[in-house]
Design a protein around this motif. Sequence first.
Motif, PDB file in Angstrom:
ATOM      1  N   THR A   1       0.840  -1.194   0.000  1.00 24.58           N
ATOM      2  CA  THR A   1       0.000   0.000   0.000  1.00 24.58           C
ATOM      3  C   THR A   1       0.876   1.246   0.000  1.00 24.58           C
ATOM      4  OG1 THR A   1      -0.128   0.052   2.414  1.00 24.58           O
ATOM      5  CG2 THR A   1      -1.827  -1.205   1.244  1.00 24.58           C
ATOM      6  N   ASN A   2       0.299   2.360  -0.455  1.00 26.66           N
ATOM      7  CA  ASN A   2       1.004   3.634  -0.441  1.00 26.66           C
ATOM      8  C   ASN A   2      -0.007   4.748  -0.273  1.00 26.66           C
ATOM      9  OD1 ASN A   2       0.013   4.300  -3.168  1.00 26.66           O
ATOM     10  ND2 ASN A   2       1.428   2.688  -3.842  1.00 26.66           N
ATOM     11  N   SER A   3       0.456   5.983  -0.331  1.00 28.85           N
ATOM     12  CA  SER A   3      -0.423   7.115  -0.053  1.00 28.85           C
ATOM     13  C   SER A   3      -1.504   7.314  -1.111  1.00 28.85           C
ATOM     14  CB  SER A   3       0.411   8.399   0.061  1.00 28.85           C
ATOM     15  OG  SER A   3       1.128   8.637  -1.144  1.00 28.85           O
ATOM     16  N   SER A   4      -1.292   6.774  -2.309  1.00 35.03           N
ATOM     17  CA  SER A   4      -2.273   6.970  -3.383  1.00 35.03           C
ATOM     18  C   SER A   4      -3.077   5.728  -3.707  1.00 35.03           C
ATOM     19  CB  SER A   4      -1.561   7.443  -4.660  1.00 35.03           C
ATOM     20  OG  SER A   4      -0.615   6.482  -5.092  1.00 35.03           O
ATOM     21  N   GLY A   5      -2.797   4.618  -3.038  1.00 31.82           N
ATOM     22  CA  GLY A   5      -3.520   3.382  -3.310  1.00 31.82           C
ATOM     23  C   GLY A   5      -2.712   2.162  -2.944  1.00 31.82           C
ATOM     24  N   PHE A   6      -2.594   1.231  -3.876  1.00 30.67           N
ATOM     25  CA  PHE A   6      -1.857  -0.001  -3.593  1.00 30.67           C
ATOM     26  C   PHE A   6      -1.551  -0.728  -4.889  1.00 30.67           C
ATOM     27  CE2 PHE A   6      -6.424  -0.672  -3.128  1.00 30.67           C
ATOM     28  CZ  PHE A   6      -6.682  -1.774  -3.918  1.00 30.67           C
ATOM     29  N   THR A   7      -0.746  -1.751  -4.796  1.00 29.64           N
ATOM     30  CA  THR A   7      -0.513  -2.657  -5.919  1.00 29.64           C
ATOM     31  C   THR A   7      -1.079  -4.016  -5.547  1.00 29.64           C
ATOM     32  OG1 THR A   7       1.687  -3.285  -5.106  1.00 29.64           O
ATOM     33  CG2 THR A   7       1.569  -1.469  -6.696  1.00 29.64           C
ATOM     34  N   LEU A   8      -1.539  -4.734  -6.579  1.00 29.29           N
ATOM     35  CA  LEU A   8      -1.998  -6.099  -6.352  1.00 29.29           C
ATOM     36  C   LEU A   8      -1.393  -7.006  -7.404  1.00 29.29           C
ATOM     37  CD1 LEU A   8      -4.372  -7.124  -8.573  1.00 29.29           C
ATOM     38  CD2 LEU A   8      -5.727  -5.468  -7.313  1.00 29.29           C
ATOM     39  N   LYS A   9      -1.388  -8.284  -7.118  1.00 27.17           N
ATOM     40  CA  LYS A   9      -0.920  -9.286  -8.071  1.00 27.17           C
ATOM     41  C   LYS A   9      -2.062 -10.244  -8.347  1.00 27.17           C
ATOM     42  CE  LYS A   9       3.316 -10.463  -8.163  1.00 27.17           C
ATOM     43  NZ  LYS A   9       4.677 -10.990  -7.874  1.00 27.17           N
ATOM     44  N   THR A  10      -2.349 -10.454  -9.635  1.00 28.46           N
ATOM     45  CA  THR A  10      -3.439 -11.354 -10.016  1.00 28.46           C
ATOM     46  C   THR A  10      -2.999 -12.808  -9.862  1.00 28.46           C
ATOM     47  OG1 THR A  10      -2.865 -11.636 -12.360  1.00 28.46           O
ATOM     48  CG2 THR A  10      -4.093  -9.633 -11.749  1.00 28.46           C
ATOM     49  N   ALA A  11      -3.936 -13.705 -10.095  1.00 29.99           N
ATOM     50  CA  ALA A  11      -3.656 -15.136  -9.948  1.00 29.99           C
ATOM     51  C   ALA A  11      -2.631 -15.637 -10.950  1.00 29.99           C
ATOM     52  CB  ALA A  11      -4.958 -15.933 -10.092  1.00 29.99           C
ATOM     53  N   THR A  12      -2.435 -14.916 -12.053  1.00 30.73           N
ATOM     54  CA  THR A  12      -1.432 -15.322 -13.046  1.00 30.73           C
ATOM     55  C   THR A  12      -0.132 -14.538 -12.908  1.00 30.73           C
ATOM     56  OG1 THR A  12      -2.271 -13.765 -14.710  1.00 30.73           O
ATOM     57  CG2 THR A  12      -3.219 -15.984 -14.695  1.00 30.73           C
ATOM     58  N   GLY A  13      -0.029 -13.718 -11.864  1.00 32.29           N
ATOM     59  CA  GLY A  13       1.217 -13.017 -11.597  1.00 32.29           C
ATOM     60  C   GLY A  13       1.335 -11.630 -12.183  1.00 32.29           C
ATOM     61  N   VAL A  14       0.254 -11.060 -12.704  1.00 33.92           N
ATOM     62  CA  VAL A  14       0.283  -9.721 -13.274  1.00 33.92           C
ATOM     63  C   VAL A  14       0.185  -8.684 -12.156  1.00 33.92           C
ATOM     64  CG1 VAL A  14      -0.828  -8.094 -14.848  1.00 33.92           C
ATOM     65  CG2 VAL A  14      -0.801 -10.543 -15.387  1.00 33.92           C
ATOM     66  N   THR A  15       1.092  -7.723 -12.167  1.00 33.87           N
ATOM     67  CA  THR A  15       1.061  -6.647 -11.185  1.00 33.87           C
ATOM     68  C   THR A  15       0.202  -5.501 -11.693  1.00 33.87           C
ATOM     69  OG1 THR A  15       3.254  -7.209 -10.329  1.00 33.87           O
ATOM     70  CG2 THR A  15       2.458  -4.974  -9.907  1.00 33.87           C
ATOM     71  N   VAL A  16      -0.744  -5.064 -10.859  1.00 33.54           N
ATOM     72  CA  VAL A  16      -1.680  -3.991 -11.205  1.00 33.54           C
ATOM     73  C   VAL A  16      -1.503  -2.866 -10.205  1.00 33.54           C
ATOM     74  CG1 VAL A  16      -4.104  -3.370 -11.532  1.00 33.54           C
ATOM     75  CG2 VAL A  16      -3.307  -5.682 -12.129  1.00 33.54           C
ATOM     76  N   THR A  17      -1.391  -1.646 -10.715  1.00 33.53           N
ATOM     77  CA  THR A  17      -1.301  -0.469  -9.855  1.00 33.53           C
ATOM     78  C   THR A  17      -2.689   0.145  -9.696  1.00 33.53           C
ATOM     79  OG1 THR A  17       0.954  -0.002 -10.588  1.00 33.53           O
ATOM     80  CG2 THR A  17      -0.253   1.803  -9.563  1.00 33.53           C
ATOM     81  N   VAL A  18      -3.148   0.252  -8.461  1.00 31.27           N
ATOM     82  CA  VAL A  18      -4.494   0.749  -8.163  1.00 31.27           C
ATOM     83  C   VAL A  18      -4.384   2.108  -7.477  1.00 31.27           C
ATOM     84  CG1 VAL A  18      -6.652   0.309  -6.933  1.00 31.27           C
ATOM     85  CG2 VAL A  18      -5.342  -1.601  -7.909  1.00 31.27           C
ATOM     86  N   THR A  19      -5.095   3.079  -8.027  1.00 28.96           N
ATOM     87  CA  THR A  19      -5.170   4.411  -7.424  1.00 28.96           C
ATOM     88  C   THR A  19      -6.573   4.613  -6.872  1.00 28.96           C
ATOM     89  OG1 THR A  19      -3.560   5.292  -8.995  1.00 28.96           O
ATOM     90  CG2 THR A  19      -4.944   6.885  -7.836  1.00 28.96           C
ATOM     91  N   ASP A  20      -6.674   5.014  -5.611  1.00 30.91           N
ATOM     92  CA  ASP A  20      -7.983   5.347  -5.044  1.00 30.91           C
ATOM     93  C   ASP A  20      -8.027   6.823  -4.689  1.00 30.91           C
ATOM     94  OD1 ASP A  20      -7.049   5.683  -2.247  1.00 30.91           O
ATOM     95  OD2 ASP A  20      -6.755   3.514  -2.296  1.00 30.91           O
ATOM     96  N   ASN A  21      -9.221   7.313  -4.466  1.00 29.47           N
ATOM     97  CA  ASN A  21      -9.392   8.727  -4.132  1.00 29.47           C
ATOM     98  C   ASN A  21     -10.623   8.876  -3.246  1.00 29.47           C
ATOM     99  OD1 ASN A  21     -11.660   8.715  -5.968  1.00 29.47           O
ATOM    100  ND2 ASN A  21     -10.182   8.907  -7.652  1.00 29.47           N
TER     101      ASN A  21
END
Length: 244
Positions: free
Chosen positions: A82-102
């Motif tokens: 997690t970070n100040s702007s959201g978080f990163t996640l990894k899918t079941a196949t290993g893909v890294t996704v950057t998520v921004t929340d507001n």
Amino acid sequence: MREANPGNSHRKRGFQLKANKTVWIAGAALTCALAGFATAGISAASTPSAAAPSATPTALPTDGGQRADPSDGGATGIVQATNSSGFTLKTATGVTVTVTDNASTTFLKNGHHTSAKAAKKGASVLILGLVDSADITAAKVVVQPHGDGGAAAADAAGVIPFQQGTPSPDKSVGTIPDYTEGEGTIQTGSVAYKATAAAQAVVPGGIVDRVVKLADGEYEVHNISVNWPHHCFVDKDFKVVGYE
């Protein structure tokens, strides 16, 4: 509509449908995904068994796969950091996704609103929002208690991770509409999110980068960052009927 045959090449013949209806692909996780966008963990989805992958991909995409104009979609995975702007996640196949929340992002857990703190490291989450390759601006973050980030469902469906240079297999599961790829109307907001949640409950592991409404009223959910499946078909009641 035509019944899928794993050995047949993909036919695209406009928006005509045959009379025979339809192989339902539904399960407990799919039901939960559409009731408040899921909290029970998508790994319990029930699907027809798919053929085992012919190859085991080893490489992962560095940019989230092919690019398209930003559209509403989403992904499922495990929060990595997690970070100040959201978080990163990894899918079941290993893909890294950057998520921004507001401030407008809705966080849900067990069907109720919760705080952003619930999306902590190790949590299984479904993200719904504006997708730009491997970056998602989250409209909804659904925390899935006891979820596995879609690992069991992806394994059951035979989702094949992305591997550079490896062609996608020519196979299908369920009922595939006769359609022309590239036609249809891109969906936004709640309709796109419901279709995405339904597809992610059955074939997680990739990133849904757009949802297209076909001429017959069904939806094609487009999946990137995996070698297979790239298209998941969802009916008017938001039930998955097939994928290829």
